[in-house]
Structures are given as C-alpha cells and as structure tokens.
Design a protein around this motif. Structure first.
Motif, PDB file in Angstrom:
ATOM      1  N   THR A  20     -44.594  79.959  50.627  1.00  0.00           N
ATOM      2  CA  THR A  20     -44.828  78.926  51.648  1.00  0.00           C
ATOM      3  C   THR A  20     -43.873  79.047  52.843  1.00  0.00           C
ATOM      4  O   THR A  20     -44.154  78.504  53.908  1.00  0.00           O
ATOM      5  N   THR A  21     -42.771  79.739  52.648  1.00  0.00           N
ATOM      6  CA  THR A  21     -41.774  79.841  53.712  1.00  0.00           C
ATOM      7  C   THR A  21     -41.333  81.289  53.904  1.00  0.00           C
ATOM      8  O   THR A  21     -41.053  81.985  52.926  1.00  0.00           O
TER       9      THR A  21
ATOM     10  N   PHE B  69     -36.411  79.618  59.596  1.00  0.00           N
ATOM     11  CA  PHE B  69     -37.290  79.320  58.468  1.00  0.00           C
ATOM     12  C   PHE B  69     -38.652  78.977  59.049  1.00  0.00           C
ATOM     13  O   PHE B  69     -38.777  78.045  59.860  1.00  0.00           O
ATOM     14  N   TYR B  70     -39.689  79.697  58.632  1.00  0.00           N
ATOM     15  CA  TYR B  70     -41.036  79.497  59.183  1.00  0.00           C
ATOM     16  C   TYR B  70     -41.958  79.014  58.073  1.00  0.00           C
ATOM     17  O   TYR B  70     -42.065  79.645  57.005  1.00  0.00           O
ATOM     18  N   SER B  71     -42.637  77.886  58.302  1.00  0.00           N
ATOM     19  CA  SER B  71     -43.573  77.333  57.321  1.00  0.00           C
ATOM     20  C   SER B  71     -44.932  78.000  57.494  1.00  0.00           C
ATOM     21  O   SER B  71     -45.556  77.904  58.554  1.00  0.00           O
TER      22      SER B  71
ATOM     23  N   GLN C 114     -42.080  76.729  63.144  1.00  0.00           N
ATOM     24  CA  GLN C 114     -40.682  76.858  62.750  1.00  0.00           C
ATOM     25  C   GLN C 114     -40.278  75.602  62.005  1.00  0.00           C
ATOM     26  O   GLN C 114     -40.440  74.486  62.492  1.00  0.00           O
ATOM     27  N   GLN C 115     -39.786  75.799  60.809  1.00  0.00           N
ATOM     28  CA  GLN C 115     -39.473  74.655  59.944  1.00  0.00           C
ATOM     29  C   GLN C 115     -37.999  74.296  60.015  1.00  0.00           C
ATOM     30  O   GLN C 115     -37.630  73.131  59.917  1.00  0.00           O
TER      31      GLN C 115
ATOM     32  N   HIS D   3     -34.316  71.919  55.405  1.00  0.00           N
ATOM     33  CA  HIS D   3     -33.349  72.358  54.407  1.00  0.00           C
ATOM     34  C   HIS D   3     -31.952  71.846  54.735  1.00  0.00           C
ATOM     35  O   HIS D   3     -31.598  71.721  55.901  1.00  0.00           O
TER      36      HIS D   3
ATOM     37  N   PRO E 296     -34.032  71.988  49.896  1.00  0.00           N
ATOM     38  CA  PRO E 296     -35.063  71.360  50.728  1.00  0.00           C
ATOM     39  C   PRO E 296     -34.897  69.843  50.740  1.00  0.00           C
ATOM     40  O   PRO E 296     -34.625  69.221  49.713  1.00  0.00           O
TER      41      PRO E 296
END
Length: 900
Positions: A669-670, A682-684, A690-691, A736, A727
């Motif tokens: 998922t990431t 961190f990319y969802s 971008q997460q 996170h 998370p």
C-alpha cells in the motif's frame, strides 16, 4: 629389489652395469652370481638376479682400493678370464634384503675383497675412473667439501647428456624448453633432464631409473604448485587430480629461473582449463560446506608447501579425539575432543608451565618447544609398517627400538600430552580409508618390547572394533559439528596469524627459529660445511608450514535452520518451532526451485523492454503479485508500471531533485523513495498521493532499507540512521510517526547499505571505499574494512557471515563479516554496478550494460548476456529467482525470464 632408498640421504645413483659377482674362496673354488652393479655417489651396490641372495652395499669411504687387476699379477683370480674385471677391497659391507625379506641391514666387518666382472669389458676403465673420483670425494673430511665435489661430478655428467627427443610422444610436438632438474621422492632425489613441449612435460632420469622417461600430459594437469625444497624456492609439484594427496611428479630445479619458466609454460597451458585456487577460495568453499574438513586441510597443506614427496614438509593434520579409553566414542560430548585452540605442547598445563619457565630463562633466540610437531622421523614413526624401507633409509639401516615404536594409539596420545619433548600432530592417513599403516601385514620383525611382547599391529582404542572402524570413526570425528565449529582455531596456529610473532607467544606456539620460513638465508652462509650441517639439521628437525593467513580465520558456517530464500529481498528464515509436513515440503520445494533457477541462471532471456524515464533508473520495487513495478530515476520521478497493460499508470514528482532508490512496504500500500533533496517520501498507492515526508538528513539520501517497522537510511551527510516508523490513523489521512533509534557516524558520504535477514547486522559502504559492519541492536561498529575505491553495491548473504561487494576497482570481494578477512577476490574487466548472489553464482549488471554470470569459486565468467546500451544501474529478482528486472542508464527497464 633395488630402490633409491638403499642409498644414503643426499646420495645419487649414477649408472648400472650388468656384471658377475665372483666369490673366490680359494683359487680352485670359484662361484659367480649374476646381477647388476650400481655406481652411486657414496657407495657401490650389487643386486643379484637371485632374490635369495642379499644385495651388497659397499660404502666408498670404507674402501681400501678399487682397481682393474692386471693380467700379469701373481695369483690373479682373473687369469682364466681377464676381461672386464674390477677388484674392490674394503673394511665393511652391508647385506640387504637377504632371502628378499625387508629387515635391518646386516653389517659384515673386516677386510674382504669383491670382484666384479662387467659384461662389457671396454667400460672397465671408465667405471674405475668414476669410482676413483667418487672415492676421493667420500674421503674428504668435511661434508660441505664432499657435497661440492659430488655436485661437480653430477653437473659434468648432466652437461654431457641431453633429453632424448626420440622419447616424444609425437613427432609433431614443439619443444618449448629443456633444462636440468631432479625428480623428488621421499628421502631421495634423482637427477635428469626436464623437457616441456606444447603437449607434454617429460622427465628423463640420468640413470634410466625407475623407467627411461616420465611423461605428464599437460591436458591432464589439474593443479600446479611452486615449492620450497631444502629451504630454497626451487621445487615444482604437478597434480593430475583435484583432491588426491599425492602428486604425479615433484621436480627440484638447480635455479629458480628454470623452475619459474616451467611453471609459466604449464600454468599458461592450463589457465583456460582450470582456475587457480587460492587459500581464500578454498576457505569460501569450506565455509559454505562445499568441501569437507579433510579436503580443506589437504588444500591448505598443499598451499603451504606440504608434500607427500618431502618428509620434512609432510602434510600435517590435527589430533582430534582425546578419548582413547571409553568403549563407545561419543561425538556429542565436547570432552571427547582435543582443545583445538591450543598447540599439542600447551594441552598439558603442568608440562606447559615447566616449558614456559625454561622459555623465560632463555637468551635470544627463544623458543618454547625443543622439537617440532612434524618431522621425517615422526612421519615414519606412524608409517613404519607400510613404509619400512623409508625408516631403514632414514636410520642407516636400522629400525627404532621396539619400545619407541608406534605401538598403541592411546600410548602415543598420552606421550604427546605428557612427554617432555613429544609435541607431534598426526598425518592425513589417520583420516583416510587405507588402514595398512596400522597393521603389520608385511610380517616385519620390529623387535620385542621390555615386557617381552613382540611388536605387531598397532593397539587400537576400545571403541574401535578394528583398523577400518578406527579410521571410520576418526573421519566422523574430523567432520563432526564440534570440529567444524573449532577447526579454524587450529588453522590459526598452524597456517594462520598465531603461527608467528606476538600472537604465537600469547598462544604458546613458539618453535625453534630455524623451523620457520625465512628463519635462515642459506645463500648468506658462505662456508659450505656450515651450510650442509645447518640444512641437514633443519630438514631432520622439521619445518613450519608457509603462513597462509595473517588475520583470524573465520569459523565454518554450521547450518541449523533452513532459509526459504537466498535473495536480498523477501529473505525469510524459518523459526525453530515445529512445522507440519506440508510446510516442510513447501520449504523443500522452495529451496529446490531456487537451486534449480540458479543452476540455470545462464539461460536468462530478455522478455520485454520499455523506455519509461527521461534519465537513468536508480531503483526498482515490485508488488507481491508481480503486477506493478515501481521505479525511481534521476529524472526525479517515481513511476508505477503495469505489467499487464504495459503502460505507466502513475508518475509522481516529489521535487526537482533525483530519486536514488525505492521500496514497497508489506501489504503493497505504500512506496518509499529516497531523494537527493535530503528527504524520504512515503507515497500511498491506494490514495495516489504523497502520504508523508521524512526530513532526516543534511545531504542527499543514497539508499534505504526496511525491515520490521524500521527504516534504515544512508546519506551523503556521512550517516546511516535507523528510524522506528509507526502509522498514525486520523480521519482524513494516514501519516507516520518517526522515532530516531540510532545514528551511525561515518567519515565520508555513505553510498550504499544492506541488512542481514535477522535484522541484526548492517553493512555500509562509503565514497572512499570503506565498508563498516554494524551491530544494529547495540549501534556499535564491529569491523571496518578499507578498499580505497568507490563502492557501487554489496550484499550481506543470508548466513550473515559473508558480504560481497563491488566498486570502481573492478573487483568482486567476499568478506567474512565476523573477522573482516578478505576471503575471495575476483577481478572483472569493467565495473559491475549491481548484482544478485546465491553464495556461489553472481548475476551482475555491468558498466557497459551487459548481464554477466560469474562462478565466484572458479573466478570466471560463465555467460555474457547483451542488455542495456548504458550501465545497468539497478536490479530486482523475485523470490523464486526465475524472474529479473533491470533498470539502466539508457532510461529503460528490461524484463528477464529463465527459459529452462
């Protein structure tokens, strides 16, 4: 019945003549015995054709006169047949092998005359002249003068002859070189001529013994070693087998230039057939379990100048078992075994204390032990029952006293523990399959012991039912887990860093200085008599092997758990919890499929290729189902490529700086990307955005790893940081929380990192070629290795013991993580930018774009596969090792598949 062992040590056999030995009790009663008259450098030997009659050996130094009788002599026994006669008057004669029985020589003292009638009468004058020359040499007072005169006679004979070219196997053979040399066998050497052609190595003995010519076909040669013989770099030993103890020929040359030229010619011929093995390459095979403890010790002995043809440097093997009294040998108990970390002399503390006291009181040069652990006398002590003639040769025609013989295994071990001067180790025969050295099958008369007991077979320990069983159990002990775990400690003493210097003193492992390589320079000794005396002393005393290792030897890897995968990604180790039959078979299938894949890795074929970036590709990550491929590039984008639709489904740019690597978190998922802008993104995948962002460094982030909720990041700011990533759930998104657990400081920019499967050891490589090995849990540095070249990539093998690295120096290097020892080094034609490794075979991506498959142990390329038009920058391999994706400087990704 004749052999060179009937000669004295350092004696040569020159020529033979068919003759009659005439015994003349009185002028009326005359008897003739037909046979062969041998002219040797220190003796005359007559071998009768009748095996019942003894061989007669007349030492030249005991001769009173040697002459050809004149026809007009009074009472001449040759008056009835004057042709071809030689008269030898002497004070002492040895009778050997009477009734063809091997036994101590019989000595006949008192004046006797021996008359020999040659078949070819015309040779009498030359034979008598030769004998007069040799007699004069034997009468010289000093050994050095004797040796010099005999050497002059020998060299004169060699100069007057040459190799007989009619002995070539084929008339089309091309001669490369010819020179003088001696063929070496235990205790004796045989002079002659060496010839090397484009197909064969030949040796032609000057005396035609044991056969007119010895031939070695170069195509059959498997190993060749330069040897130190008589403390001089003049020996050369050739093997036509891979693992045998004994060689096919051992040659000693008269100068090192001839030796080196012959070595070069043979090595050049075989270099395309066989890779040259080093101690480090054998070490890697041994650590991995590819060769046994026995085979490894055999190879180390070979590399350290130990040879079965040189009793002063005979292969040395350790005492392993310490229990010779129990009825059952228990190889699961540590107390069954000898302490391999100590030399024999240090196994008994009381004796060692006495020796150390004497050592402290000594003036320089100091030594702890007055005798060695390996010498000609010790070798023949063990082998007297199978090689009695060697013992008789070494001891001037006598066996040792019956009570000093090799009578009992337990007695010998006890004496090695308690004896004031007995520190001997064992020989390879104790771990082989031929028990003949333990049995008096030749029915030799070896004497009676003090109690009246006749010396027969060697007495075995209670746990051995017979000689074969003794050897079988000895082999099992040598290959046992205990020995595998501790053998490196004994190697440190005999071949390694505890052999010399302060480490040897600390390990109580100091022998007489003359026993060590380089302990004396014979060339610097001008007095020939002093030189001969010193050489004789050293050869009889024994020699320490050549030092092979100068750093602690790594321990053998003892497999306790099977691993599901040998790839750098998705490395999973089985726990010790019980597994069901289904799980076990799954594990076996996985291992089997991985082994099959690596065995066929040369069949890797290009399946598809796509140009998806505008600059070089720096990282590849693939989802568990293999459907989506994520790539990072120096063009600053992260792209998601669909294998099914063959299209780019996502393209994300976090900044205008290059991305250096990427990875996918469990669950797919990431995706995490590292960037030259000092950040980690961190990319969802689910939300397509971008997460999170981790601003953790002060310079470009070069590489990231992930394991068990921890992120490891390497940076050009000279640090590697360990983060705990938790998370945090919110209503709108998922972020996170980052906790810095450790910061590993370096002196310069860190280029690359890798983590072992257990997440306990991390290795980091820097811009200046330094590799640091870290204990992650304690955040401490275990080892620092300096290679002085920019590192491109390395990989910690799943055993956590070995690290393979590559860099600008165009070398693959295997390093033992625990000791820091460089185990193996393979030179490449060009830099290799990335690779995968199964412990034996390497799949690498080169600077020029090719994929190369390497046999690491053999040190050679197995296959070259055309790939990218620029450097291969990144490589991904699936868990089954049958699918590969590469990313190149040419902006392309290429999909590769194994086609069995």
């Amino acid at each position: 019945r004749f052999s060179l062992l009937l000669l004295n040590l350092e004696e040569y056999y020159f020529e033979q003549h068919t003759a009659n030995h005439i015994i003349n009790k009185d002028c009326k009663d005359e008897r003739k015995f037909r046979g062969s008259l041998k002219i040797c450098s220190k003796s005359i030997i007559f071998e009768p054709d009748d095996n019942i009659k003894p061989i007669i050996k007349i030492p030249l130094r005991d001769c009173i006169s040697i002459k050809a009788p004149e026809d007009n002599e009074a009472n001449n026994p040759f008056t009835r047949d004057t042709s071809g006669g030689i008269s030898v008057l002497c004070n002492q004669v040895f009778l050997i092998k009477e009734r063809n029985v091997i036994a101590p020589y019989k000595t006949v003292r008192g004046r006797t005359e021996h008359l020999f009638q040659l078949d070819v009468a015309g040779k009498v004058g030359d034979v008598v002249q030769t004998l007069h020359q040799l007699y004069r040499a034997s009468c010289l007072d000093k050994m050095g003068d004797q040796a010099a005169m005999i050497t002059a006679i020998l060299q004169s004979r060699l100069a007057r002859t040459s190799f007989d070219k009619n002995r070539f196997q084929s008339i089309s053979e091309t001669l490369h070189m010819e020179c003088k040399a001696e063929m070496v066998t235990p205790l004796v050497t045989n002079p002659g001529h060496v010839c090397v052609t484009d197909a064969n190595l030949y040796f032609q003995p000057l005396n035609g013994y044991p056969k007119p010519v010895v031939q070695i076909t170069l195509q059959n040669v498997r190993r060749i070693y330069k040897r130190r013989h008589g403390l001089m770099p003049l020996g050369l030993e050739v093997f036509c087998t891979e693992n045998d103890l004994c060689s096919d020929i051992y040659l000693k040359f008269y100068n090192y230039q001839d030796r080196d030229e012959v070595y070069f010619l043979i090595a050049t011929y075989i270099e395309n057939h066989i890779a040259e093995h080093t101690a480090e390459s054998y070490m890697l095979q041994w650590q991995r379990g590819h060769i046994s403890n026995y085979q490894y010790l055999l190879h180390l002995n070979n590399l350290a100048d130990r040879s079965c043809n040189d009793l002063s440097q005979y292969p040395v093997f350790p005492w392993i078992i310490a229990d010779y009294s129990s009825s059952v040998l228990d190889l699961t108990k540590p107390e069954t075994f000898r302490d391999l970390s100590k030399p024999v002399g240090a196994l008994n503390k009381e004796r060692l204390d006495r020796l150390l006291t004497r050592y402290q009181e000594m003036t320089e040069p100091k030594f702890m032990y007055g005798s060695h652990y390996s010498s000609p006398g010790y070798v023949l002590f063990y082998l007297v029952r199978v090689a009695p003639e060697y013992m008789l040769c070494l001891q001037n025609g006598k066996f040792d006293h019956a009570d000093r013989m090799f009578n009992s295994i337990a007695e010998t071990w006890k004496n090695c523990l308690d004896g004031a001067t007995d520190f001997k180790e064992l020989i390879p025969e104790f771990y082989e399959n031929d028990p003949s050295f333990l049995v008096n099958s030749l029915k030799l008369d070896l004497g009676k012991r003090q109690g009246g007991k006749i010396v027969e077979d060697v007495e075995l320990p209670p746990w051995a039912s017979g000689p074969d069983d003794f050897l079988q159990k000895s082999q099992e002990a040598l290959e046992s887990q205990y020995v595998s775990e501790h053998l490196h400690e004994w190697i440190d003493l005999i071949f390694g860093y505890k052999q010399k210097g302060s480490e040897a003193v600390a390990a109580h492992n100091v022998f007489h200085p003359l026993t060590y390589e380089g302990g004396v320079d014979l060339n610097s000794i001008m007095d020939p008599n002093e030189k001969v005396a010193l050489l004789t002393q050293i050869l009889e005393f024994g020699q320490t092997p050549k030092q092979l290792f100068t750093t602690p030897h790594p321990q053998r890897i003892i497999p306790r758990l099977k691993s599901l995968s040998r790839t750098s990604s998705h490395s999973i180790s089985l726990t010790e919890s019980p597994v069901s039959p289904n799980e076990e078979s799954f594990e076996d299938l996985t291992e089997e499929s991985i082994t099959l894949a690596w065995n066929n890795i040369a069949k890797l074929k290009l399946d598809k290729q796509y140009k998806i970036h505008k600059e070089a590709i720096t990282g590849i990550a693939v989802t568990c189902n293999g459907a989506s491929v994520f790539t990072t590039s120096q063009d600053s984008t992260l792209k998601m490529f669909s294998k099914e639709s063959k299209t780019i489904q996502r393209s994300v740019s976090f900044s205008n700086m290059a991305l250096s690597s990427c990875l996918i978190l469990p669950g797919d998922t990431t995706v995490i990307s590292s960037s030259w802008d000092n950040h980690i993104y961190f990319y969802s995948v689910a939300f397509g955005r971008q997460q999170d962002i981790l601003m953790g460094h002060d310079d470009a982030v070069s590489k990231i790893c992930w394991s068990d909720g921890r992120l490891y990041s390497a940076s050009w700011d000279s640090t590697v940081k360990v983060w705990h990533c938790v998370p945090e759930e919110t209503l709108s998104n998922r972020k996170h929380h980052f906790e810095l657990l450790a910061e590993l400081e370096h002196d310069v920019s860190v280029n690359t990192i890798d983590l072992n499967a257990a997440n306990t050891i991390l290795a980091s490589g820097t811009k200046d070629g330094t590799i640091s090995v870290w204990d992650v849990t304690a955040a401490t540095c275990l080892n620092v290795l300096f290679f002085l070249f920019l590192l491109f990539a390395f990989f910690l093998y799943t055993d956590s013991r070995h690290l393979l690295s590559t860099g600008e120096d165009c070398c693959f290097k295997v390093i033992d993580v625990q000791t820091g020892m460089l185990i193996s080094s393979v030179t490449t034609d060009e830099p290799q930018r990335c690779f995968k490794w199964d412990g034996n075979t390497i799949l690498s991506g080169s600077q020029s774009g090719e994929l190369l498959i390497w046999d690491l142990l053999g040190g050679k390329v197995i296959e070259r596969i055309k790939g990218h038009t620029g450097a291969v920058m990144s490589m991904w391999m699936n868990e089954q090792c049958n699918s590969v994706i590469t990313g190149g400087e040419d902006k392309q990704i290429m999909f590769w598949k194994l086609q069995y």
